[in-house]
Design a protein around this motif. Structure first.
Motif, PDB file in Angstrom:
ATOM      1  N   GLN A  40       0.849  -1.184   0.000  1.00  0.00           N
ATOM      2  CA  GLN A  40       0.000   0.000   0.000  1.00  0.00           C
ATOM      3  C   GLN A  40       0.890   1.241   0.000  1.00  0.00           C
ATOM      4  OE1 GLN A  40      -2.429   0.025   3.491  1.00  0.00           O
ATOM      5  NE2 GLN A  40      -0.802   0.714   4.827  1.00  0.00           N
ATOM      6  N   THR A  41       0.368   2.324  -0.558  1.00  0.00           N
ATOM      7  CA  THR A  41       1.099   3.588  -0.604  1.00  0.00           C
ATOM      8  C   THR A  41       0.526   4.510   0.462  1.00  0.00           C
ATOM      9  OG1 THR A  41       1.513   3.352  -2.959  1.00  0.00           O
ATOM     10  CG2 THR A  41       1.724   5.549  -2.036  1.00  0.00           C
ATOM     11  N   VAL A  42       1.428   5.022   1.302  1.00  0.00           N
ATOM     12  CA  VAL A  42       1.037   5.915   2.390  1.00  0.00           C
ATOM     13  C   VAL A  42       1.450   7.334   2.003  1.00  0.00           C
ATOM     14  CG1 VAL A  42       1.316   6.436   4.837  1.00  0.00           C
ATOM     15  CG2 VAL A  42       1.410   4.063   4.044  1.00  0.00           C
ATOM     16  N   PRO A  43       0.500   8.240   1.756  1.00  0.00           N
ATOM     17  CA  PRO A  43       0.886   9.614   1.412  1.00  0.00           C
ATOM     18  C   PRO A  43       1.417  10.352   2.637  1.00  0.00           C
ATOM     19  CG  PRO A  43      -1.495   9.395   1.466  1.00  0.00           C
ATOM     20  CD  PRO A  43      -0.935   8.028   1.709  1.00  0.00           C
ATOM     21  N   VAL A  44       2.517  11.085   2.436  1.00  0.00           N
ATOM     22  CA  VAL A  44       3.127  11.883   3.500  1.00  0.00           C
ATOM     23  C   VAL A  44       3.050  13.342   3.063  1.00  0.00           C
ATOM     24  CG1 VAL A  44       5.237  12.278   4.812  1.00  0.00           C
ATOM     25  CG2 VAL A  44       4.674   9.972   4.057  1.00  0.00           C
ATOM     26  N   SER A  45       2.547  14.203   3.915  1.00  0.00           N
ATOM     27  CA  SER A  45       2.289  15.589   3.525  1.00  0.00           C
ATOM     28  C   SER A  45       3.547  16.451   3.489  1.00  0.00           C
ATOM     29  CB  SER A  45       1.274  16.217   4.475  1.00  0.00           C
ATOM     30  OG  SER A  45       1.795  16.229   5.786  1.00  0.00           O
ATOM     31  N   GLN A  46       4.651  15.975   3.983  1.00  0.00           N
ATOM     32  CA  GLN A  46       5.878  16.772   3.989  1.00  0.00           C
ATOM     33  C   GLN A  46       6.798  16.365   2.846  1.00  0.00           C
ATOM     34  OE1 GLN A  46       7.100  15.787   7.896  1.00  0.00           O
ATOM     35  NE2 GLN A  46       8.233  13.974   7.298  1.00  0.00           N
TER      36      GLN A  46
END
Length: 134
Positions: A40-46
């Motif tokens: 799964q791909t986990v989006p990171v806001s930084q």
């Protein structure tokens, strides 16, 4: 082809996350086969660390340019400081250039690996089709 998480940063870069599942090739506990697939791909806001370093160096370069402009307005008594700031700007430009090349190299490495694995898949499919035809 063991499964891992993928962390995708706001800048588009990514890194591998935690191990999630074994594949059929590896049966030993705690070991992986070496090929990584995304569970799964986990989006990171930084942004990634390289982009943070580039941003920091660009802010420092901008601050040095502002200092030089201020010193030039005040007169010629800061000549040594101005020269030192120009040297610092030159070194910061070099570091920014190197970091951008490192970031570009990471994207190119991924593209090269993808081409290798795509070619390997084509080869494996051809071998499988030849074996099935016999």
């Amino acid at each position: 082809m063991c499964f891992f998480d993928q962390h995708r940063f706001a800048c588009g870069d990514w890194k591998w996350g935690h191990f999630r599942q074994h594949c059929n090739r590896e049966y030993r506990t705690g070991e992986t086969c070496g090929m990584k697939l995304i569970m799964q791909t986990v989006p990171v806001s930084q942004k990634c660390k390289l982009c943070d370093k580039i941003d920091t160096k660009q802010r420092r370069r901008s601050a040095e340019e502002d200092r030089i402009a201020r010193w030039k307005r005040e007169g010629s008594k800061f000549r040594a400081s101005i020269d030192r700031s120009y040297d610092l700007i030159k070194s910061l430009d070099r570091e920014i250039y190197d970091l951008r090349n490192e970031l570009k190299g990471r994207f190119l490495d991924v593209a090269r690996e993808k081409k290798y694995y795509d070619a390997q898949d084509v080869h494996d499919n051809m071998v499988w089709k030849l074996a099935m035809a016999k």
